[in-house]
Write a protein that holds these residues in place. Structure first.
Motif, PDB file in Angstrom:
ATOM      1  N   ASP A  37      39.445  14.088  -8.469  1.00 50.71           N
ATOM      2  CA  ASP A  37      40.343  14.076  -7.317  1.00 50.71           C
ATOM      3  C   ASP A  37      41.129  15.376  -7.396  1.00 50.71           C
ATOM      4  O   ASP A  37      42.032  15.522  -8.226  1.00 50.71           O
ATOM      5  CB  ASP A  37      41.280  12.873  -7.351  1.00 50.71           C
ATOM      6  CG  ASP A  37      42.193  12.810  -6.142  1.00 50.71           C
ATOM      7  OD1 ASP A  37      42.616  13.875  -5.644  1.00 50.71           O
ATOM      8  OD2 ASP A  37      42.517  11.695  -5.701  1.00 50.71           O
ATOM      9  N   VAL A  38      40.777  16.336  -6.564  1.00 50.31           N
ATOM     10  CA  VAL A  38      41.364  17.672  -6.642  1.00 50.31           C
ATOM     11  C   VAL A  38      42.814  17.696  -6.176  1.00 50.31           C
ATOM     12  O   VAL A  38      43.573  18.588  -6.556  1.00 50.31           O
ATOM     13  CB  VAL A  38      40.530  18.721  -5.875  1.00 50.31           C
ATOM     14  CG1 VAL A  38      39.151  18.868  -6.508  1.00 50.31           C
ATOM     15  CG2 VAL A  38      40.390  18.362  -4.405  1.00 50.31           C
ATOM     16  N   ARG A  39      43.229  16.739  -5.380  1.00 49.95           N
ATOM     17  CA  ARG A  39      44.617  16.684  -4.935  1.00 49.95           C
ATOM     18  C   ARG A  39      45.516  16.044  -5.984  1.00 49.95           C
ATOM     19  O   ARG A  39      46.564  16.567  -6.317  1.00 49.95           O
ATOM     20  CB  ARG A  39      44.733  15.900  -3.619  1.00 49.95           C
ATOM     21  CG  ARG A  39      46.166  15.834  -3.058  1.00 49.95           C
ATOM     22  CD  ARG A  39      46.256  14.993  -1.790  1.00 49.95           C
ATOM     23  NE  ARG A  39      45.723  13.648  -1.933  1.00 49.95           N
ATOM     24  CZ  ARG A  39      46.377  12.621  -2.475  1.00 49.95           C
ATOM     25  NH1 ARG A  39      47.593  12.768  -2.932  1.00 49.95           N
ATOM     26  NH2 ARG A  39      45.801  11.436  -2.566  1.00 49.95           N
ATOM     27  N   ARG A  40      45.077  14.933  -6.561  1.00 46.21           N
ATOM     28  CA  ARG A  40      45.895  14.201  -7.543  1.00 46.21           C
ATOM     29  C   ARG A  40      45.779  14.765  -8.948  1.00 46.21           C
ATOM     30  O   ARG A  40      46.597  14.460  -9.795  1.00 46.21           O
ATOM     31  CB  ARG A  40      45.507  12.723  -7.543  1.00 46.21           C
ATOM     32  CG  ARG A  40      45.876  12.014  -6.245  1.00 46.21           C
ATOM     33  CD  ARG A  40      45.426  10.557  -6.234  1.00 46.21           C
ATOM     34  NE  ARG A  40      45.835   9.864  -7.431  1.00 46.21           N
ATOM     35  CZ  ARG A  40      45.086   8.930  -8.038  1.00 46.21           C
ATOM     36  NH1 ARG A  40      43.909   8.589  -7.560  1.00 46.21           N
ATOM     37  NH2 ARG A  40      45.514   8.338  -9.122  1.00 46.21           N
ATOM     38  N   SER A  62      43.171   7.552  -4.111  1.00 43.99           N
ATOM     39  CA  SER A  62      42.532   8.827  -3.776  1.00 43.99           C
ATOM     40  C   SER A  62      41.984   8.778  -2.359  1.00 43.99           C
ATOM     41  O   SER A  62      41.635   7.707  -1.846  1.00 43.99           O
ATOM     42  CB  SER A  62      41.376   9.125  -4.739  1.00 43.99           C
ATOM     43  OG  SER A  62      41.859   9.365  -6.039  1.00 43.99           O
ATOM     44  N   ASP A  66      39.157  14.284  -0.878  1.00 43.66           N
ATOM     45  CA  ASP A  66      39.647  14.986  -2.067  1.00 43.66           C
ATOM     46  C   ASP A  66      38.736  14.819  -3.282  1.00 43.66           C
ATOM     47  O   ASP A  66      39.034  15.359  -4.345  1.00 43.66           O
ATOM     48  CB  ASP A  66      41.050  14.487  -2.436  1.00 43.66           C
ATOM     49  CG  ASP A  66      42.078  14.788  -1.377  1.00 43.66           C
ATOM     50  OD1 ASP A  66      41.934  15.822  -0.684  1.00 43.66           O
ATOM     51  OD2 ASP A  66      43.031  13.989  -1.232  1.00 43.66           O
ATOM     52  N   TRP A  68      35.360  15.188  -5.554  1.00 48.01           N
ATOM     53  CA  TRP A  68      34.193  16.031  -5.844  1.00 48.01           C
ATOM     54  C   TRP A  68      33.489  15.436  -7.055  1.00 48.01           C
ATOM     55  O   TRP A  68      34.137  14.957  -7.983  1.00 48.01           O
ATOM     56  CB  TRP A  68      34.634  17.460  -6.156  1.00 48.01           C
ATOM     57  CG  TRP A  68      35.167  18.173  -4.955  1.00 48.01           C
ATOM     58  CD1 TRP A  68      36.379  17.994  -4.367  1.00 48.01           C
ATOM     59  CD2 TRP A  68      34.491  19.158  -4.189  1.00 48.01           C
ATOM     60  NE1 TRP A  68      36.512  18.811  -3.282  1.00 48.01           N
ATOM     61  CE2 TRP A  68      35.360  19.547  -3.152  1.00 48.01           C
ATOM     62  CE3 TRP A  68      33.245  19.764  -4.277  1.00 48.01           C
ATOM     63  CZ2 TRP A  68      35.018  20.499  -2.208  1.00 48.01           C
ATOM     64  CZ3 TRP A  68      32.898  20.711  -3.343  1.00 48.01           C
ATOM     65  CH2 TRP A  68      33.786  21.064  -2.318  1.00 48.01           C
TER      66      TRP A  68
END
Length: 82
Positions: A37-40, A62, A66, A68
């Motif tokens: 989770d690239v945001r979290r 999530s 977001d 990957w």
């Protein structure tokens, strides 16, 4: 690190080598699946399918956009020393 399922852990910092080794050999013997989770800034490590780890992250808040996915083979290739 939180234990989500016996074969998947969710981490927000560097995973312990022993935990990573356990997850690598659990399903594939030489690689492990990741969902990031690239945001979290959390990673679900392990599982037989990316979808299993993805579902855990979605259940924890999530957003699909977001996430990957990747596979990695720890210990193969050049060894880096911290």
């Amino acid at each position: 690190m939180s234990q989500a399922l016996p074969g998947i852990v969710i981490v927000d910092r560097r995973i312990e080598p022993a935990d990573l080794r356990r997850l690598v050999v659990l399903y594939f013997k030489d690689m492990v699946k990741l969902v990031v989770d690239v945001r979290r800034g959390v990673v679900a490590v392990g599982g037989e399918l990316h979808a299993d780890a993805e579902l855990l992250l979605l259940e924890q808040g999530s957003a699909q956009a977001d996430l990957w996915v990747a596979n990695t083979s720890p210990g193969r290739g050049e060894t880096l020393t911290p």
